[in-house]
Design a protein around this motif. Structure first.
Motif, PDB file in Angstrom:
ATOM      1  N   SER A  33      58.802 -51.674 -47.732  1.00  0.00           N
ATOM      2  CA  SER A  33      58.497 -53.339 -47.020  1.00  0.00           C
ATOM      3  C   SER A  33      57.235 -53.331 -46.256  1.00  0.00           C
ATOM      4  O   SER A  33      56.868 -52.454 -45.487  1.00  0.00           O
ATOM      5  CB  SER A  33      59.866 -53.325 -45.662  1.00  0.00           C
ATOM      6  N   ILE A  34      56.539 -54.645 -46.946  1.00  0.00           N
ATOM      7  CA  ILE A  34      55.107 -55.224 -45.589  1.00  0.00           C
ATOM      8  C   ILE A  34      55.311 -56.059 -44.874  1.00  0.00           C
ATOM      9  O   ILE A  34      55.600 -57.100 -45.523  1.00  0.00           O
ATOM     10  CB  ILE A  34      54.092 -54.927 -46.752  1.00  0.00           C
ATOM     11  N   GLU A  35      55.036 -56.421 -43.589  1.00  0.00           N
ATOM     12  CA  GLU A  35      54.841 -56.985 -42.948  1.00  0.00           C
ATOM     13  C   GLU A  35      53.948 -57.416 -41.896  1.00  0.00           C
ATOM     14  O   GLU A  35      54.086 -56.067 -41.268  1.00  0.00           O
ATOM     15  CB  GLU A  35      56.484 -57.731 -42.013  1.00  0.00           C
ATOM     16  N   GLU A  36      53.475 -58.807 -42.357  1.00  0.00           N
ATOM     17  CA  GLU A  36      51.701 -58.680 -41.801  1.00  0.00           C
ATOM     18  C   GLU A  36      52.099 -59.453 -40.419  1.00  0.00           C
ATOM     19  O   GLU A  36      52.642 -60.791 -40.979  1.00  0.00           O
ATOM     20  CB  GLU A  36      51.272 -59.190 -42.182  1.00  0.00           C
ATOM     21  N   ARG A  37      51.552 -59.601 -39.007  1.00  0.00           N
ATOM     22  CA  ARG A  37      52.664 -60.096 -37.784  1.00  0.00           C
ATOM     23  C   ARG A  37      51.250 -59.993 -37.059  1.00  0.00           C
ATOM     24  O   ARG A  37      49.657 -59.244 -37.486  1.00  0.00           O
ATOM     25  CB  ARG A  37      53.255 -59.078 -36.796  1.00  0.00           C
ATOM     26  N   VAL A  50      53.175 -53.713 -39.900  1.00  0.00           N
ATOM     27  CA  VAL A  50      54.166 -52.699 -40.296  1.00  0.00           C
ATOM     28  C   VAL A  50      55.220 -52.447 -41.352  1.00  0.00           C
ATOM     29  O   VAL A  50      55.567 -53.306 -42.175  1.00  0.00           O
ATOM     30  CB  VAL A  50      55.953 -53.561 -39.214  1.00  0.00           C
ATOM     31  N   VAL A  51      54.689 -51.021 -41.888  1.00  0.00           N
ATOM     32  CA  VAL A  51      55.408 -50.767 -42.621  1.00  0.00           C
ATOM     33  C   VAL A  51      56.538 -49.816 -42.742  1.00  0.00           C
ATOM     34  O   VAL A  51      56.789 -49.180 -41.891  1.00  0.00           O
ATOM     35  CB  VAL A  51      54.345 -50.287 -43.316  1.00  0.00           C
ATOM     36  N   THR A  54      51.203 -50.816 -37.406  1.00  0.00           N
ATOM     37  CA  THR A  54      49.827 -50.245 -37.465  1.00  0.00           C
ATOM     38  C   THR A  54      48.396 -51.362 -37.472  1.00  0.00           C
ATOM     39  O   THR A  54      49.036 -53.003 -37.985  1.00  0.00           O
ATOM     40  CB  THR A  54      49.056 -49.858 -39.537  1.00  0.00           C
ATOM     41  N   ARG A  55      47.390 -51.101 -37.294  1.00  0.00           N
ATOM     42  CA  ARG A  55      46.556 -52.340 -37.420  1.00  0.00           C
ATOM     43  C   ARG A  55      45.651 -52.664 -38.601  1.00  0.00           C
ATOM     44  O   ARG A  55      45.448 -53.756 -38.636  1.00  0.00           O
ATOM     45  CB  ARG A  55      45.075 -51.997 -36.085  1.00  0.00           C
ATOM     46  N   ARG A  61      45.225 -58.244 -42.768  1.00  0.00           N
ATOM     47  CA  ARG A  61      44.917 -56.971 -42.305  1.00  0.00           C
ATOM     48  C   ARG A  61      45.315 -55.853 -43.059  1.00  0.00           C
ATOM     49  O   ARG A  61      45.476 -54.721 -43.138  1.00  0.00           O
ATOM     50  CB  ARG A  61      45.495 -57.251 -41.240  1.00  0.00           C
ATOM     51  N   GLN A  62      45.303 -56.586 -44.513  1.00  0.00           N
ATOM     52  CA  GLN A  62      45.429 -55.777 -45.313  1.00  0.00           C
ATOM     53  C   GLN A  62      44.393 -56.092 -46.857  1.00  0.00           C
ATOM     54  O   GLN A  62      43.514 -56.938 -46.801  1.00  0.00           O
ATOM     55  CB  GLN A  62      46.958 -56.285 -46.496  1.00  0.00           C
TER      56      GLN A  62
END
Length: 398
Positions: free
Chosen positions: A173-177, A182-183, A192-193, A366-367
């Motif tokens: 899973s990958i969630e950009e906040r 959050v991986v 991670t930033r 951020r990705q």
């Protein structure tokens, strides 16, 4: 919290992690790899050629990064005592049509600033007595290396510079906040930033996990090789390539001396029915169902139907495969084609059926996802890592 998480410990992902650590000492960098070791997929199953960059469209990322990558790869190998050789490549024309295409290729290479020498039939016979052709282009800077060894040295550099490489850690899973990504993985959850995904054969799936609008799909193409018997390892001294057909997306079957003393024959390019299983006849139902439901796959297949049929036939019948090679090396026999491991190429195809021929990068705040990294990605890995570092070391969008 990590400063950077890199998904994928192939050569591009490792080169990126290494570049960031070199530029910003003390940065917290984590590389996640789902396999048991680094370089287990495309990096460890390629032809081992350090490409000079003669084929690529002038102005493309491929052309620019490959040219920079040759020197960077050679310098890296010298610094790490990795054996490599600049043995040169001969692109051999056998008829009038190929001579015309060869001249067009030479013009393209000149626009890319690539060193080439035109070779007539007599000179070709001097350079390669067992190769037949009317003319050729000699690329003296093309070389060979074991890219798996290169990747392992890069992984060692990452660790030496303070980073971590965690294997057996598939990303789920990958969630950009705001302020972080959050991986979720097999080895835990990481914050991670910045996130960089170099997922190769899984690039579309990982991009979808990250919430990107994925308008392409990775289609696996098997590159099947043979190797010549040991007593035939002196049949050529250079890499011997046919003149490519510009209407086709692949370079054709070639003879390639390897850094460990073998000579391989190949690859062809046949549709794969599994992204990551390398045995002939392997089928992964999930992979087949995915590309069967993708309209771009059928549009691509329709426009390449004749080529696909020819490639599939030559895949199953060695005699057809052999004839492709005997066109320029007529002394080879069917008994000379011995088994050798196949590779699988991750080819991004758009919904309209267009195959993506250049590097394709997609990003969010951020990705950054490397969605297509075609050959010469291994040669170009170090400058690709530099390009990615240029982008991700800018301030993130909060």
């Amino acid at each position: 919290m990590e400063d950077l998480v890199v998904i994928g410990a192939g050569i591009v992902g490792l080169a990126t992690a290494r570049e960031v650590l070199q530029r910003r000492p003390g940065t917290s960098v984590l590389v996640l790899e789902k396999a048991d070791d680094v370089a287990g997929a495309q990096t460890g199953h390629n032809s081992g050629v350090i490409h000079a960059g003669i084929y690529y469209a002038p102005g493309s990322l491929k052309a620019r990064l490959c040219r920079a990558g040759v020197r960077a790869t050679q310098e890296f190998c010298d610094e790490h005592d990795i054996h490599h050789r600049s043995i040169g490549k001969l692109v051999v024309a056998t008829d009038d049509v190929e001579i015309t295409r060869m001249e067009q290729l030479a013009e393209r290479a000149a626009r890319n600033g690539i060193e080439l020498e035109r070779v007539d039939g007599d000179r070709l016979a001097e350079l390669e007595p067992r190769v037949r052709g009317r003319a050729a282009l000699l690329s003296p800077t093309t070389g060979i290396v074991d890219f798996r060894e290169v990747a392992r040295a890069m992984a060692a550099d990452v660790v030496r510079l303070g980073g971590r490489v965690v294997t057996r850690s598939q990303v789920r899973s990958i969630e950009e906040r705001p302020g972080e990504v959050v991986v979720g993985s097999d080895t835990g959850e990481y914050r991670t930033r910045r996130l960089v995904a170099c997922a190769g054969l899984q690039a579309d799936r990982v991009a979808a996990l990250g919430g990107l609008d994925v308008d392409f799909q990775i289609i696996p193409f098997r590159g099947e090789y043979y190797q010549l018997p040991h007593d035939r390892s002196d049949v050529v001294q250079h890499l011997i390539y046919p003149v490519p057909d510009p209407a086709l997306p692949f370079l054709g079957v070639h003879l390639s001396p390897t850094i460990d003393g073998r000579v391989t024959v190949g690859p062809n390019a046949v549709l794969g029915f599994s992204r990551e299983r390398y045995d002939r006849g392997s089928v992964t139902v999930r992979d087949v169902a995915r590309f069967a439901a993708f309209p771009g796959m059928w549009r691509f297949a329709k426009s390449n139907l004749r080529t696909g049929i020819d490639e599939m036939r030559n895949s199953w019948f060695r005699r057809g495969y052999l004839e492709l090679v005997r066109k320029y090396c007529p002394e080879l026999e069917l008994s000379d084609l011995l088994p050798y491991p196949a590779g699988i190429r991750a080819q991004a195809v758009l919904r309209d059926g267009t195959s993506v021929e250049d590097f394709l990068l997609r990003s969010t705040g951020r990705q950054l996802h490397v969605c297509n990294a075609p050959s010469p990605a291994a040669t170009s890995a170090i400058p690709i890592g530099g390009l990615i570092a240029d982008r991700i070391l800018e301030p993130a969008d909060d």
